[in-house]
Write a protein that holds these residues in place. Sequence first.
Motif, short mmCIF file in Angstrom:
data_model
loop_
_atom_site.label_atom_id
_atom_site.label_comp_id
_atom_site.label_asym_id
_atom_site.label_seq_id
_atom_site.Cartn_x
_atom_site.Cartn_y
_atom_site.Cartn_z
N UNK A 33 -15.91 40.72 64.03
CA UNK A 33 -14.51 40.17 63.70
C UNK A 33 -13.63 39.84 64.69
N UNK A 34 -13.67 40.57 65.85
CA UNK A 34 -12.97 40.36 67.11
C UNK A 34 -13.28 39.13 67.64
N UNK A 35 -14.51 38.30 67.57
CA UNK A 35 -15.16 37.16 68.07
C UNK A 35 -14.16 35.87 67.39
N UNK A 36 -13.70 35.98 65.96
CA UNK A 36 -13.04 35.00 65.26
C UNK A 36 -11.89 35.26 64.79
N UNK A 37 -11.45 36.45 64.65
CA UNK A 37 -10.32 36.76 63.95
C UNK A 37 -9.06 37.18 65.06
N UNK A 38 -7.62 37.15 64.45
CA UNK A 38 -6.54 37.39 65.36
C UNK A 38 -6.45 38.67 65.54
N UNK A 39 -5.62 39.11 66.73
CA UNK A 39 -5.64 40.60 67.25
C UNK A 39 -4.85 41.22 65.99
N UNK A 40 -3.88 40.85 65.20
CA UNK A 40 -3.43 41.38 64.14
C UNK A 40 -4.33 41.91 63.08
N UNK A 41 -5.32 40.96 62.63
CA UNK A 41 -6.27 41.34 61.86
C UNK A 41 -7.50 42.30 62.54
N UNK A 42 -7.76 42.31 63.69
CA UNK A 42 -8.73 43.20 64.26
C UNK A 42 -7.80 44.32 64.37
N UNK A 43 -6.65 44.45 64.45
CA UNK A 43 -5.78 45.97 64.81
C UNK A 43 -5.91 46.45 63.32
N UNK A 44 -5.65 45.64 62.22
CA UNK A 44 -5.62 46.20 61.00
C UNK A 44 -7.14 46.79 60.69
N UNK A 45 -8.09 46.04 60.94
CA UNK A 45 -9.52 46.43 60.57
C UNK A 45 -9.79 47.69 61.29
N UNK A 46 -9.37 47.98 62.53
CA UNK A 46 -9.59 49.02 63.28
C UNK A 46 -8.86 50.22 62.72
N UNK A 47 -7.60 50.02 62.20
CA UNK A 47 -6.86 51.11 61.49
C UNK A 47 -7.66 51.40 60.23
N UNK A 48 -8.14 50.64 59.51
CA UNK A 48 -8.77 51.13 58.12
C UNK A 48 -10.14 51.84 58.60
N UNK A 49 -10.69 51.24 59.67
CA UNK A 49 -11.98 51.85 60.16
C UNK A 49 -11.68 53.43 60.41
N UNK A 50 -10.62 53.68 61.47
CA UNK A 50 -10.54 54.82 61.54
C UNK A 50 -9.96 55.71 60.45
N UNK A 51 -9.27 55.09 59.41
CA UNK A 51 -8.50 56.10 58.38
C UNK A 51 -9.09 55.77 57.00
N UNK A 52 -10.34 55.23 56.57
CA UNK A 52 -10.58 54.68 55.52
C UNK A 52 -10.64 55.91 54.69
N UNK A 53 -10.92 57.13 54.72
CA UNK A 53 -10.86 58.54 53.74
C UNK A 53 -9.39 58.91 53.78
N UNK A 54 -8.54 58.53 54.60
CA UNK A 54 -7.02 58.90 54.06
C UNK A 54 -6.46 57.94 53.77
N UNK A 55 -6.66 56.52 53.75
CA UNK A 55 -5.71 55.62 53.32
C UNK A 55 -6.23 55.47 51.75
#
Length: 321
Positions: free
Chosen positions: A143-165
């Motif tokens: 994702x970080x190769x083709x997507x914006x920093x905003x999308x990468x940051x959102x993806x990383x947030x979901x990655x870290x908290x998928x069981x809590x969100x």
Amino acid sequence: MVERTPTTPTAKRAQALKAGSSAGERLTRAALLRMEIFPPAPPVAPYVTTFFRLRCDEKVIRDVHPSSLGLIAVMARGTGQIRFIDGRTQPSHPFTVITPTNAAATFELDGPWSAFGAMLSPLGWASLTGLSAEAHGNQLLEGSAVLSRELVDAGNSILAGIDQFSEAEMIELLSVAILQSLRPLPAGHAEFVKLVADWLAESLSPNIDELNVRCGYSGRHVQRLTERYFGLPPSALARKYRALRAAVLLSRPSLSADEVAAVQDHFYDQSHMIREMRLFAGRTPARIADPDTPYLAAFMDLRDFRKSGPRMAPIPDDLRA
């Protein structure tokens, strides 16, 4: 309309179902894979056809990804690879981008699997990546190769908290990031994408000359733009959506004999129809309706074909058009 074989509609459908029942290798059983699909909010709908959540506790997971317009997915658990029609395999990433594909592909994962993501529209793919669907199609990218920093940051947030969100919170995170990341398209190109989508929606076998007339461009320019935004030239794009929609229709037990005949009239014969469905959907109708193909069934039936509007190529009311 192409010439039909003399086989009766009921018999032809039975043949298709029989052929599909043994096609392909064994996939992960439906009871073991939990899949949920969520519609996008109106501001995001032009760019995302659907959000999805996937979970499976199996150690090995295998299924088919039908030809698509591209997707982004946070792989919180599970790693694997996708095998494209030319035999290439590419590995998954924690934040994976599947670029637009021009044929069905098989994926294999080491589980357990937990993922959340979004299926993209042609406008979504182009506006979020700025890449040509034809030049960059049939790939699995980080994702970080083709997507914006905003999308990468959102993806990383979901990655870290998928069981809590909650799903709603993950949808909101991705939606906000998508709207922040949109890049303007060249003048007239968004209207061109809409014209192509409307053209596809009118028939299972839309007329290419009619598309050229509507767009007001030369045939060569229409081809270049269609490849850029859809990954295929108009003739192949029409074949793709004819096969995908026919596969969905023929997998429905409620389809009448007349409707079966109308669908199959769009193909030269039985073997032609089966080949096209296997190429683009990865399975024949029986395997799409099979409860042991949950990922394939859900994405085929709900991704693009039930509603008009921003969704691609809904099934036309008149199947003989």
